[in-house]
Motif scaffolding. Structure first.
Motif, PDB file in Angstrom:
ATOM      1  N   ALA A 110       1.096  -0.488  -1.031  1.00 42.05           N
ATOM      2  CA  ALA A 110       1.148  -1.446   0.074  1.00 42.05           C
ATOM      3  C   ALA A 110       0.350  -0.936   1.275  1.00 42.05           C
ATOM      4  O   ALA A 110      -0.402  -1.695   1.908  1.00 42.05           O
ATOM      5  N   ALA A 111       0.500   0.354   1.593  1.00 44.26           N
ATOM      6  CA  ALA A 111      -0.254   0.924   2.711  1.00 44.26           C
ATOM      7  C   ALA A 111      -1.755   0.894   2.422  1.00 44.26           C
ATOM      8  O   ALA A 111      -2.569   0.566   3.302  1.00 44.26           O
ATOM      9  N   ALA A 112      -2.119   1.204   1.185  1.00 40.64           N
ATOM     10  CA  ALA A 112      -3.534   1.159   0.801  1.00 40.64           C
ATOM     11  C   ALA A 112      -4.062  -0.277   0.839  1.00 40.64           C
ATOM     12  O   ALA A 112      -5.221  -0.508   1.203  1.00 40.64           O
ATOM     13  N   MET A 113      -3.217  -1.236   0.473  1.00 41.10           N
ATOM     14  CA  MET A 113      -3.605  -2.659   0.528  1.00 41.10           C
ATOM     15  C   MET A 113      -3.915  -3.060   1.972  1.00 41.10           C
ATOM     16  O   MET A 113      -4.924  -3.743   2.240  1.00 41.10           O
ATOM     17  N   TYR A 114      -3.071  -2.630   2.908  1.00 48.40           N
ATOM     18  CA  TYR A 114      -3.285  -2.957   4.321  1.00 48.40           C
ATOM     19  C   TYR A 114      -4.631  -2.408   4.799  1.00 48.40           C
ATOM     20  O   TYR A 114      -5.413  -3.118   5.449  1.00 48.40           O
TER      21      TYR A 114
END
Length: 334
Positions: A241-245
């Motif tokens: 999720a952090a990488a997606m952001y």
């Protein structure tokens, strides 16, 4: 390795490949209402036109494998989930017909757009309902389904139906980010993060709700030996999720789709870990539900031939039609 476990792995692979590959083109239909421009809709459909019908091969593989190797599961699941599966098939028919006819229609094009939207959203929803009903357990007596026609219709099943629709919407959005450019891609970049948040919310609720309704799954998740094995899954989801952001902020093209696949894979792995070693939750193990070993070995030979062929032509199809899709491309779907 036990041949029953090998077959369970093949069926699990088939279902995962279906969720991923047919999921993003169903997701495009779910996103259609947010993009009313006819040219943009044509472009969105053209991104999956060469591959969408081949994606459903994986559903056939999973169903055929289930029928051949776990016939008790096949008959019980079809009896218990007859209505949602029929509704799903009707929606897939509407989706497929609208895909074919919409490209040639003029006056009736808006009607076929609605059929595409309804078929895509309905198929995604009823697939999720079937998953939820399966997870909450199927009542059995003497090796047969022992419930009513609407046993599947529960709040949990409806919630998982909405959750799978959200999953497909995110996959579709990230696929379009990878395949489009310009203003359409910019709007898709903005849409992908809210969809990610929605999906993470569904994952969190299902992760809490599932063990609460099934003591066997609760014991599996919170048993000390399994807890350490399962603990990396939510942490990896948070990393994705952090990488997606960051990828969406950086306007990356392909990375968001890869990360969406990662989130889906982690969720799927969590479900498989919860179900193991049951073929039907809390009722039948894989070995109790399996066909005779001779039947499994015979069909495994066929699978060893068919599976590489399916993987090969699927890979070739995506390789041939790789890259961006533009309005002026010659390979429009007509």
């Amino acid at each position: 390795m036990n041949v029953t476990v090998i077959w369970a792995g093949i069926i699990a692979l088939g279902l995962f490949m279906y969720v991923v590959l047919d999921g993003f083109d169903l997701g495009i239909g779910i996103l259609f209402p947010l993009f009313p421009d006819a040219r943009e809709r044509d472009l969105m459909m053209n991104t999956v036109a060469p591959v969408w019908d081949g994606n459903e091969t994986w559903l056939v593989l999973g169903g055929a494998g289930l029928f051949a190797v776990f016939p008790v599961v096949y008959s019980t699941v079809l009896s218990a989930l007859y209505l949602p599966l029929v509704f799903m098939l009707v929606c897939l028919i509407f989706r497929g017909v609208s895909f074919e006819i919409r490209a040639k229609a003029n006056r009736t094009k808006p009607m076929w757009d609605l059929a595409f939207i309804g078929g895509s959203a309905g198929a995604a929803f009823f697939q999720g309902v079937a998953l939820g009903a399966f997870l909450q357990g199927i009542p059995m007596a003497d090796g047969r389904f022992a419930g009513g026609a609407f046993e599947w219709l529960t709040p949990f099943a409806v919630f998982t139906g909405l959750g799978l629709a959200a999953t497909y919407a995110l996959l579709g959005c990230c696929w379009l980010v990878a395949k489009t450019e310009g203003d359409l891609q910019r709007r898709l970049h903005r849409l992908a993060w809210p969809l990610t948040i929605v999906l993470l919310g569904f994952i969190a609720v299902v992760s809490v709700w599932t063990p609460l309704q099934d003591p066997h799954i609760a014991q599996r998740w919170f048993d000390s030996a399994w807890l350490y094995r399962l603990l990396p899954a939510p942490l990896l989801v948070a990393v994705c999720a952090a990488a997606m952001y960051r990828a969406l902020r950086g306007r990356h093209h392909v990375t968001p789709f890869a990360l969406a696949l990662g989130i889906v894979l982690l969720g799927y792995a969590g479900l498989l870990a919860s179900l193991w070693p049951f073929a039907i939750p809390s009722s039948l193990t894989l070995w109790e539900a399996a066909a005779p070993r001779s039947s499994q070995m015979f069909t495994l030979v066929g699978a060893a031939v068919i599976l590489p062929i399916i993987i090969g032509y699927t890979t070739m199809g995506y390789w041939v039609f790789r890259g961006k899709v533009r309005h002026d491309d010659q390979h429009h779907y007509h």
